[in-house]
Design an enzyme around this catalytic site. Sequence first.
Site: not given
Length: 215
Positions: A26, A79, A104, A106, A123, A159, A188
């Site tokens: 985080g 999902r 983490m 998708i 990313h 991505d 980042e």
Amino acid sequence: MPIERNFPSPAPEPLPVLGVLISGRGSNLRAIIAAIADGRLQARIGVVIANRADAAGLAHAETAGVPALVVDHKAFATRADFEEALVARLVEARAEVVCLAGFMRILSPVFLERFGGPVLNVHPSLLPSFVGVDAQRQAWEHGVKVAGVTVHLVTPELDAGPIVAQATVPVLDDDTPDTLAARILVEEHRIYPEAVGLVAAGGWRIEGRRFVRGR
Ligand code: GRF
């Protein structure tokens, strides 16, 4: 004699509301919290959601007094069920922009369509190079001399969404994947809050693959 009373309509939300999704440490969440606290980012975090109860980043939300909760993907049969639960929590919190910050899982079109608003990801490579996990190691092993970070809009392809911002760092001869990752992480933390502010403020459009400022 009737008593006259005014019921003013609720005040419009003065700041764009963010939902931040995390899975681990985080540090990007912490950077967003810090940018809001010192006025660099005009937004409010409505909710932080972790898909793991042991995500260390939950502590940053707690310290900052930001609402945080866990939606454990393992508690759902599919999902789609997990993603619908995420969207429900985000809508409850009135989130308008979602920021993935080391999340983490998708996200499928179910999430993107149901949420409907912009979803951002950070990313740790100069996309379109080095997609997927361990991007800093991929760059180091490839032997590139310049590496970096990309903030992009999330689309169903991993991505691959329109690029909002990028920053570069040099790759030094004595780097390891870890020292390179640490250099990228500094960037980042600098550009993610900036890019979130840009997207949350509106006044941008997508032309083809390109994120363009201005209406
Ligand atoms: C960052 O390197 C980010 O680029 C990637 O996952 C990592 C998350 O780190 N998507 P943190 O949890 O924000 O510290």
